[in-house]
Write an enzyme that holds these catalytic residues in place. Structure first.
Site, PDB file in Angstrom:
ATOM      1  N   VAL A   1      21.262 -82.138 -46.760  1.00 47.17           N
ATOM      2  CA  VAL A   1      20.226 -81.140 -47.084  1.00 47.17           C
ATOM      3  C   VAL A   1      20.429 -79.913 -46.196  1.00 47.17           C
ATOM      4  O   VAL A   1      20.486 -80.030 -44.967  1.00 47.17           O
ATOM      5  CB  VAL A   1      18.809 -81.703 -46.841  1.00 47.17           C
TER       6      VAL A   1
ATOM      7  N   GLY B   1      34.202 -68.467 -56.728  1.00 46.65           N
ATOM      8  CA  GLY B   1      34.156 -69.766 -56.050  1.00 46.65           C
ATOM      9  C   GLY B   1      32.778 -70.118 -55.498  1.00 46.65           C
ATOM     10  O   GLY B   1      32.628 -71.096 -54.781  1.00 46.65           O
TER      11      GLY B   1
ATOM     12  N   LYS C   1      17.782 -83.091 -52.889  1.00 47.02           N
ATOM     13  CA  LYS C   1      17.468 -82.753 -51.495  1.00 47.02           C
ATOM     14  C   LYS C   1      15.968 -82.888 -51.230  1.00 47.02           C
ATOM     15  O   LYS C   1      15.551 -83.396 -50.185  1.00 47.02           O
ATOM     16  CB  LYS C   1      17.962 -81.332 -51.196  1.00 47.02           C
TER      17      LYS C   1
HETATM   18  N1  HSE Z   1      26.070 -77.077 -54.381  1.00 40.68           N
HETATM   19  C1  HSE Z   1      25.223 -76.911 -53.236  1.00 40.68           C
HETATM   20  C2  HSE Z   1      24.714 -75.492 -53.181  1.00 40.68           C
HETATM   21  C3  HSE Z   1      25.915 -77.174 -51.938  1.00 40.68           C
HETATM   22  O1  HSE Z   1      25.068 -74.663 -54.011  1.00 40.68           O
HETATM   23  O2  HSE Z   1      23.928 -75.212 -52.288  1.00 40.68           O
HETATM   24  C4  HSE Z   1      25.993 -78.611 -51.628  1.00 40.68           C
HETATM   25  O3  HSE Z   1      24.740 -79.157 -51.400  1.00 40.68           O
END
Ligand code: HSE
Length: 443
Positions: free
Chosen positions: A134, A189, A207
Site C-alpha cells: 500500500v 510506461g 489497498k
Molecule cells: N499500479 C499501482 C499504481 C502501483 O498505479 O499505483 C502498484 O500498487
C-alpha cells in the site's frame, strides 16, 4: 554464510525485485549499521534467467527453482514479488509452512487470501510483512500499525493508485478525453497494457481492504468494498469541478460510524471524488500517492510519497526485511500483529450498506434543450428527497439538440440518488446516462 548475517531469498526479479537487490547492495553499510548485523541476499528465483537487470549477482545463487529457494536452510526470509494470485499464494503458504518469514508487495493476494495467509503465519510463528503493498514507499502500514495504534481511526482518505492519479492530473491539465490520456500514459510506461486493475479502482480497493482491516480490526475482502473507477469521467467534469472549487481524485475512503445503539459500523468505498481545491489531498498530482488519516487523539495526519516504482517500493520491502531480521535476532516474531489487531479481535464488522452512505453529489444530465426539462429533472430529485444546491446549464452548440445540465446536491443518500437517476434516465428527453461523482468535504 558470512558471520551473523540473516539470509534473504527473493522470488521474482522484475522491476521491484531488481530494486530490492540494488537497495540491499547499495545501502548495505547503513542497513548493517542500523541492524547491528548484515542482511544477505543469498538466492534469487525467476523464470527469466537471461535479461540483464544491471545488478551484480556475484555470490547470489540465481535460478528458476523457487521451491529450492524456500527450502534452502540459508534463507530465513522469503520475499515474494511475482504478483498475481495462485502461484504467489502457493509459494507464500509453502514458505510459511517451512517456517520462513515472508515479505510481499502483493496487495491483490492479501486482499483475497489474507485471512488464510495470516492465520497460517500465526500458527507457524512466522511474520508476514507487506509495507510495499500500500502506498509503495510510503510507510503507511507501519504508521497505522504502530505510530497511530493508540487512536480510534475516525476517517481515512487515500490517493492510492498512481496510474489513475496521473491520468486524472493530465485530463485536468490538458482537457483531453480519458482514452487519449490513458494511451499516452501507456506509451510513457505510467499505465499497464491492460490498465483495468488501476483504472477500474480494483488496485485501490485491494489497498483499502488492508487499511480498513488495520484501522478497524475489520475482516473483509475487496468484494466488500463498493468500487468505481475513472473511465466514465469527461473533460466537462473537470471544468465543472474547477468552477465549483473542486479537483477530482480517485479516493479510497473509510469512515467509522457509531449508531445510537453504540454499535460501530464501517463505511468503505472507492470512487472518483470531488474534493475541495484547497485540501492537502487535492494538491497531490501525477503518479504520487497520499493517505490522510484522522485519529481521535492525533487529529489529521497526511502521508505522502511515491506509490510505485522500482526504488520507492524496494525501500518498503527492505524496511520489512530489516524489521523481520530484528525479530529473528530477538526471537520475537509476531511482536506486532500484521493487521494491527490480534487475531481474536479481527472480525467481520458491520459495514454500512452501499445504499446507505450519504454524500453531496455532482450530477450531469444530458437532456434535450426544451422548456420544462430542467423542471422535470428537479422534481424527480425532489421526490427522492434530494435537495439541489446549484445548477449550471451551458448553452448548446448550434448543431446539437442535447445539453449537459450540471447539478450539485446537498448531502443525499446513495440509494435515493440511484433511484432518482434511474427514473431520470428513463425520461424521453434524457439522451444519455446520467453521470455521478460524489463530493467529500471533510478531508
Ligand atoms: N499500479 C499501482 C499504481 C502501483 O498505479 O499505483 C502498484 O500498487
Amino acid at each position: 554464510m558470512s558471520g551473523d548475517a540473516v539470509g534473504v531469498g527473493l522470488i521474482g526479479l522484475g522491476t521491484i525485485g531488481t530494486g530490492v537487490a540494488k537497495v540491499l547492495a547499495g545501502n548495505a553499510s547503513v542497513i548493517t549499521q542500523r541492524l547491528g548485523f548484515p542482511l544477505r541476499l543469498v538466492r534469487i528465483a525467476d523464470l527469466d534467467l537471461e535479461t540483464d537487470r544491471g545488478i551484480d549477482l556475484e555470490g547470489i545463487r540465481f535460478d528458476s527453482d523457487a521451491t529450492g529457494l524456500i527450502e534452502d536452510p540459508e534463507v530465513s526470509i522469503v520475499v515474494e514479488l511475482i504478483g498475481g494470485y495462485d502461484v504467489a499464494r502457493r509459494f507464500t503458504l509453502q514458505a510459511i509452512d517451512r517456517g520462513k518469514h515472508v515479505v510481499t508487495a502483493n496487495k491483490a493476494l492479501l486482499a483475497k487470501h489474507g485471512k488464510e495467509i495470516f492465520e497460517a503465519a500465526a500458527k507457524r510463528g512466522v511474520d508476514v510483512a507487506f509495507e510495499a503493498s500500500v502506498g509503495g514507499g510510503i510507510p503507511i502500514l507501519r504508521s497505522m500499525r504502530e505510530g497511530l495504534a493508540a487512536n480510534r481511526i475516525l476517517s481515512l482518505h487515500g490517493i492510492m493508485n498512481g496510474t489513475t492519479n496521473y491520468v486524472l492530473t493530465e485530463m485536468e491539465k490538458t482537457g483531453e478525453a480519458f482514452e487519449v490520456v490513458l494511451k499516452r500514459a501507456q506509451d510513457l510506461g505510467y499505465a499497464e497494457a491492460d490498465p483495468s486493475f488501476d483504472v477500474d479502482g480494483v488496485d485501490a480497493a485491494h489497498k483499502l481492504t488492508l487499511l480498513v482491516a488495520m484501522a478497524y480490526g475489520a475482516e473483509l475482502t475487496d468484494a466488500d468494498i463498493p468500487t468505481e473507477g475513472i473511465r466514465g469521467l469527461t473533460p466537462l467534469d473537470f471544468d465543472a469541478a474547477a468552477e465549483f472549487g473542486y479537483r477530482i481524485k480517485l479516493l479510497g475512503i473509510a469512515k467509522r460510524h457509531e449508531g445510537p445503539d453504540g454499535i460501530e459500523r464501517i463505511e468503505a468505498r472507492v470512487h472518483p471524488t470531488m474534493i475541495p481545491r484547497e485540501s492537502l489531498l487535492a494538491s497531490v498530482d501525477g503518479a504520487m500517492n497520499a493517505i490522510a488519516v484522522n485519529g481521535d487523539a492525533v487529529g489529521p495526519t497526511l502521508f505522502y510519497g511515491a506509490g510505485a516504482g522500482e526504488m520507492p517500493t524496494a525501500s518498503a520491502v527492505v524496511a520489512d526485511l530489516m524489521e523481520i531480521a530484528r525479530e529473528i535476532r530477538r526471537g520475537s516474531a509476531g511482536r506486532v500483529a500484521p493487521l494491527s489487531y490480534v487475531p481474536a479481535h479481527l472480525e467481520r464488522k458491520p459495514l454500512v450498506p452501499p445504499g446507505e452512505s450519504a454524500s453531496r453529489c455532482y450530477l450531469v444530465f444530458s437532456a434535450d434543450d426544451r422548456p420544462g426539462v430542467l423542471g422535470q429533472i428537479a422534481s424527480v430529485l425532489g421526490e427522492h428527497g434530494i435537495s439541489i444546491q446549484s445548477v449550471i446549464q451551458q448553452g448548446r452548440a448550434r448543431s446539437a439538440t442535447a445539453v449537459p445540465v450540471v447539478v450539485l446536491t446537498h448531502p443525499a443518500v446513495e440509494a435515493s440518488v440511484r433511484s432518482a437517476i434511474a427514473e431520470i434516465d428513463a425520461l424521453p428527453e434524457v439522451t444519455a446516462a446520467t453521470r455521478l461523482v460524489r463530493i467529500e468535504e471533510d478531508l
